[in-house]
Design a protein around this motif. Sequence first.
Motif, PDB file in Angstrom:
ATOM      1  N   ARG A 123      14.576  91.045  56.763  1.00  0.00           N
ATOM      2  CA  ARG A 123      13.594  90.188  56.795  1.00  0.00           C
ATOM      3  C   ARG A 123      13.546  90.279  58.940  1.00  0.00           C
ATOM      4  O   ARG A 123      12.348  90.279  58.870  1.00  0.00           O
ATOM      5  CB  ARG A 123      14.516  89.330  57.307  1.00  0.00           C
ATOM      6  CG  ARG A 123      13.984  87.908  57.765  1.00  0.00           C
ATOM      7  CD  ARG A 123      13.965  86.154  57.138  1.00  0.00           C
ATOM      8  NE  ARG A 123      12.993  85.461  58.228  1.00  0.00           N
ATOM      9  CZ  ARG A 123      13.489  84.802  58.917  1.00  0.00           C
ATOM     10  NH1 ARG A 123      14.997  85.139  59.486  1.00  0.00           N
ATOM     11  NH2 ARG A 123      12.596  84.022  59.657  1.00  0.00           N
TER      12      ARG A 123
ATOM     13  N   ASN B 192       4.638  89.200  54.529  1.00  0.00           N
ATOM     14  CA  ASN B 192       6.361  89.133  54.741  1.00  0.00           C
ATOM     15  C   ASN B 192       6.632  88.605  53.466  1.00  0.00           C
ATOM     16  O   ASN B 192       7.250  89.686  52.577  1.00  0.00           O
ATOM     17  CB  ASN B 192       6.816  88.995  55.791  1.00  0.00           C
ATOM     18  CG  ASN B 192       8.066  89.480  55.977  1.00  0.00           C
ATOM     19  OD1 ASN B 192       8.803  90.299  55.905  1.00  0.00           O
ATOM     20  ND2 ASN B 192       9.096  87.941  56.687  1.00  0.00           N
TER      21      ASN B 192
ATOM     22  N   SER C  88      17.306  83.802  53.695  1.00  0.00           N
ATOM     23  CA  SER C  88      15.971  84.677  54.659  1.00  0.00           C
ATOM     24  C   SER C  88      14.721  84.222  54.547  1.00  0.00           C
ATOM     25  O   SER C  88      13.918  83.522  55.173  1.00  0.00           O
ATOM     26  CB  SER C  88      16.428  85.714  54.606  1.00  0.00           C
ATOM     27  OG  SER C  88      15.494  86.530  55.414  1.00  0.00           O
ATOM     28  N   MET C  89      14.417  84.198  53.351  1.00  0.00           N
ATOM     29  CA  MET C  89      12.611  83.948  52.969  1.00  0.00           C
ATOM     30  C   MET C  89      12.525  82.368  52.560  1.00  0.00           C
ATOM     31  O   MET C  89      11.525  82.139  53.221  1.00  0.00           O
ATOM     32  CB  MET C  89      12.504  84.720  51.368  1.00  0.00           C
ATOM     33  CG  MET C  89      12.604  85.986  50.957  1.00  0.00           C
ATOM     34  SD  MET C  89      11.221  86.949  52.642  1.00  0.00           S
ATOM     35  CE  MET C  89      12.342  87.488  53.633  1.00  0.00           C
TER      36      MET C  89
ATOM     37  N   SER D 158      11.254  82.669  56.409  1.00  0.00           N
ATOM     38  CA  SER D 158      10.723  82.422  56.528  1.00  0.00           C
ATOM     39  C   SER D 158       9.049  82.106  56.503  1.00  0.00           C
ATOM     40  O   SER D 158       8.305  81.827  57.273  1.00  0.00           O
ATOM     41  CB  SER D 158       9.978  83.864  56.606  1.00  0.00           C
ATOM     42  OG  SER D 158      11.070  85.603  57.196  1.00  0.00           O
TER      43      SER D 158
END
Length: 169
Positions: free
Chosen positions: A71, A98, A118-119, A122
Amino acid sequence: MSKRALQKYLIDLKKKELEEQLLDLYMRFPVVKEYYDFVFNPKEDKMVQEAKTKISNEYFPLKRKRPKARRSVAQKYIKHFIKLGVDAHLIADVMLFNLEIAQSYAFEKNVPDAFYKSMSNSFAEVVHYVSVNGLLDEYKDRIVKIYTITQEECWLFQENFNRALDLID
């Protein structure tokens, strides 16, 4: 040196001395050169395409066998674009790209729990960025699509995705 002291120093300089200092900074520091190159010739579309290619290569590499799926690569570009002052529409596009490419990757691969965390971070960042910059009308469909995929694929950390989406309702 404080900002006030710098302003006082700059006011006292003659025009020629100021020009010499700016040229010196331009030659010595690549960051300054990059900034002025961007200001006077902002090839934003080219920069965005380069970023998308690098991000895509993180998940679906062309030259190596194993994807790195970091990421941080996308985050580095996004932070850099914000610092340069790239158009908010283009930054939001990269942020969403992304997530979309990461979802394609997760669909095909078995990913660790940290990937989902992590996503979710984001996702929260892009929702916040889009809402703060008044781009919700333009990007709401893509955001909802990303969210829907996380629901259908039973991604971990659903509460984080839900909380982020609550910001735009």
